[in-house]
Write an enzyme that holds these catalytic residues in place. Structure first.
Site, PDB file in Angstrom:
ATOM      1  N   GLU A 160      56.807  28.074  37.968  1.00 39.55           N
ATOM      2  CA  GLU A 160      55.512  28.491  37.417  1.00 39.55           C
ATOM      3  C   GLU A 160      55.759  29.061  36.015  1.00 39.55           C
ATOM      4  OE1 GLU A 160      53.670  32.150  38.791  1.00 39.55           O
ATOM      5  OE2 GLU A 160      51.735  31.153  38.844  1.00 39.55           O
ATOM      6  N   GLY A 171      53.455  38.031  41.382  1.00 47.45           N
ATOM      7  CA  GLY A 171      54.516  37.039  41.397  1.00 47.45           C
ATOM      8  C   GLY A 171      55.254  36.976  42.734  1.00 47.45           C
ATOM      9  N   CYS A 202      46.614  31.576  37.823  1.00 49.95           N
ATOM     10  CA  CYS A 202      47.464  31.201  38.960  1.00 49.95           C
ATOM     11  C   CYS A 202      47.188  29.766  39.405  1.00 49.95           C
ATOM     12  CB  CYS A 202      47.253  32.162  40.122  1.00 49.95           C
ATOM     13  SG  CYS A 202      45.527  32.305  40.605  1.00 49.95           S
ATOM     14  N   LYS A 229      45.910  49.838  42.499  1.00 50.30           N
ATOM     15  CA  LYS A 229      46.979  49.921  41.481  1.00 50.30           C
ATOM     16  C   LYS A 229      46.885  48.672  40.618  1.00 50.30           C
ATOM     17  CE  LYS A 229      50.892  49.129  40.181  1.00 50.30           C
ATOM     18  NZ  LYS A 229      51.108  48.521  38.841  1.00 50.30           N
ATOM     19  N   THR A 273      58.015  39.756  43.399  1.00 51.77           N
ATOM     20  CA  THR A 273      57.439  41.062  43.760  1.00 51.77           C
ATOM     21  C   THR A 273      56.853  41.009  45.169  1.00 51.77           C
ATOM     22  OG1 THR A 273      56.772  41.203  41.440  1.00 51.77           O
ATOM     23  CG2 THR A 273      55.979  42.920  42.892  1.00 51.77           C
ATOM     24  N   GLY A 274      56.157  39.934  45.478  1.00 52.05           N
ATOM     25  CA  GLY A 274      55.555  39.792  46.810  1.00 52.05           C
ATOM     26  C   GLY A 274      56.610  39.814  47.909  1.00 52.05           C
TER      27      GLY A 274
END
Ligand code: NAD
Length: 513
Positions: free
Chosen positions: A402, A245, A300, A191, A248-249
């Site tokens: 970040e 991010g 990142c 995905k 989301t993780g």
């Protein structure tokens, strides 16, 4: 001004993209609900092309296809030599189609063509690396002290994998997942980010051409939030590998926990680049600049926190400002550009917000801070000038969070202990750089920094053979290297007694004892 609209139209007709964009059970399909998404060229703000977008039913079908294919057992039983050969065929096709893949990646992400070409080379290397590694991924024999017993520890594919990737290095990031998953004998649903799915669609066509069997590699794209239930709250999934991010993780980890699904998350970073006064000047200027402004800071491991010894701070910052103002930002397809735009209007808004917060919190804006003042940039492009804030501290949002854009913050130190403390003063822990000509101090610093990758007198490099991942809130998994293959494997201990005998633990009569 380069006319990207024409180039964009060409993407739609690229044979590598095709007209159907979901790949399930070896068939290219349109979504069950007719969903589509318009992709935007970041260099112009114009629509680049329109792609299919999966429905939750499509995502469930993709997981179902991966489950059925894995359970059939044929793919996981394929000899390792055949899987390695398949990975090498994929690598060969990447070489053949490098120019078109690079062009697609640049149009979709905005990065320069040279960066896209390096990405495709790196994707090829990852496939070749895992082809070689899996061939020597031997079982381990354990001596249990009984010559009649053969004890072996073997690796088996973990099963059905869901591979979720971010938009900044679309094909590179998903290749770090697909290559070891194929090598291990897993089946999978890939995905890509809905923001930049094109190169992954093209790549899956190459995998099909290389001979990946139907159902082994399935592809859906679309909004992560919409597909989340089907992909992450699904008992048919054995492993989720996620790069993206922190928020989301965290959501994915919480959701998957109820099925005891293994999850590896590769998250963001807030990476210090520490420069001592005795560091080589020229390479320091060069790499601090590249470390933060490459791909407009959308990396990142971007070195967004310059932590510099007070005695050279003013001169280093002056030089960085001078050089940052010379960076040739522009359309990624224009060979004169050395960096491209941000990927989206949302990213542009985020940078504007961080600049306002930096100023409000008392940091000194030395350059950038908004759209470059240039007539030759397309007015619709998401351009944001390289930005440097001096006199920062770690309580400021621009230092603590970040930003994921071209914003360098500067903090100063006078002692080695302060430098180390500042370098570790982050909830993240993805990557860090140290620059000094004192070898002993360099070694003390690299061992003291709590980050998954630490560069000494260098910045930004990686190799497929060495693990990549984060400490702290930068994640809990490792990609690349042998650990990057092990993530996709179950470990089984096989105890084989070649001369079985009764243990007589439970005896029928006392006399047998
Ligand atoms: P993101 O978290 O918004 O999205 C990442 C992926 O997750 C996308 O495919 C998205 O569609 C999907 N997603 C979103 N919500 C979901 C949900 N609820 N369930 C399932 N999937 C969902 O991240 P992004 O903006 O695409 O990427 C930027 C982030 O990625 C930055 O924080 C960056 O540091 C990080 N990143 C980390 C690494 C690394 O190696 N550690 C590499 C590249 C990028």
């Amino acid at each position: 001004m380069t006319d990207i609209t024409a180039a964009g139209a060409a993407v739609t007709s690229s044979p590598l993209i095709g007209d159907a964009h979901l790949y399930i059970s070896g068939e290219w399909r349109h979504p069950s609900d007719g969903g589509t998404r318009a992709l935007v060229n970041p260099a112009t703000g114009h629509t680049l092309t329109v792609v299919d977008e999966a429905s939750p039913d499509d995502a469930r079908a993709a997981v179902g296809a991966a489950r059925a294919t894995f359970d059939a057992g044929e793919w996981s039983a394929t000899p390792v030599s055949e899987r390695a050969a398949l990975l090498r065929r994929i690598a060969d096709l990447l070489v053949r189609d490098k120019a078109e893949l690079s062009r697609i990646e640049t149009l979709d992400t905005g990065k320069t063509l040279v960066e896209s070409e390096i990405d495709i080379d790196d994707v090829e290397s990852v496939f070749r690396y895992y082809a070689s590694l899996v061939e020597v991924d031997a079982d381990r024999v354990v001596d249990v002290g009984n010559p009649a017993v053969i004890s072996r520890v073997v690796h088996e594919p973990i099963g059905v994998c869901v591979l979720i990737a971010p938009w900044n290095y679309p094909l590179l990031q998903i290749s770090w997942k697909i290559a070891p998953a194929l090598a291990a004998g897993c089946t999978m649903v890939a995905k890509p980010s809905e923001v930049t799915p094109l190169s992954t669609i093209a790549f899956v066509r190459l995998c099909e051409e290389a001979g990946v069997p139907p159902g082994v590699l399935n592809l859906v794209q679309g909004s992560g939030a919409r597909l989340s239930g089907a992909l992450t709250d699904n008992p048919d999934v054995d492993f989720i590998s996620f790069t993206g991010g922190l928020a989301t993780g965290t959501t994915i980890s919480e959701t998957a926990a109820k099925h005891v699904t293994k999850v590896a998350v590769e998250l963001g970073g807030k990476n210090p680049h520490i420069v001592f006064a005795d560091a080589d000047w020229e390479s320091s200027v060069d790499q601090v600049l590249t470390g933060v402004f490459l791909h407009s800071g959308q990396v990142c491991s971007s070195g967004t926190r310059l932590i510099v010894e007070e005695s050279i701070a003013d001169s280093l910052v002056d030089e960085l400002v001078r050089r940052a103002n010379q960076i040739r930002m522009g359309d990624g397809l224009d060979p004169a550009s050395t960096t491209g735009p941000l990927v989206s209007q949302a990213q542009l808004n985020k940078m504007a917000d961080y600049v306002a917060s930096g100023i409000a919190e008392g940091a000194v804006l030395r350059c950038g801070g908004g759209r470059p003042d240039r007539d030759d940039l397309h007015p619709g492009g998401y351009f944001f000038a390289p930005t440097i804030f001096d006199r920062c501290n770690s309580s400021m949002r621009i230092v603590a969070e970040e930003t994921f854009g071209p914003i360098l913050t500067v903090e100063r130190f006078t002692t080695e202990a302060q430098a180390l403390a500042l370098g570790n003063d982050t909830t993240y822990g993805l990557a860090a750089g140290v620059r000094t000509s004192d070898a002993a101090r360099g070694e003390r610093m690299v061992r003291g920094l709590q980050h998954g990758t630490v560069w000494l007198n260098d910045f930004g490099y990686y190799t497929p053979a060495a693990e990549w991942g984060g400490y702290g809130k930068s994640g809990n998994g490792r990609e690349l290297g042998p650990t990057g293959l092990a993530e996709y494997q179950e470990t089984k201990h096989i105890w084989h007694n070649t001369a079985p005998s009764a243990s007589r633990w439970f005896t029928e009569t006392e006399d047998e004892r």
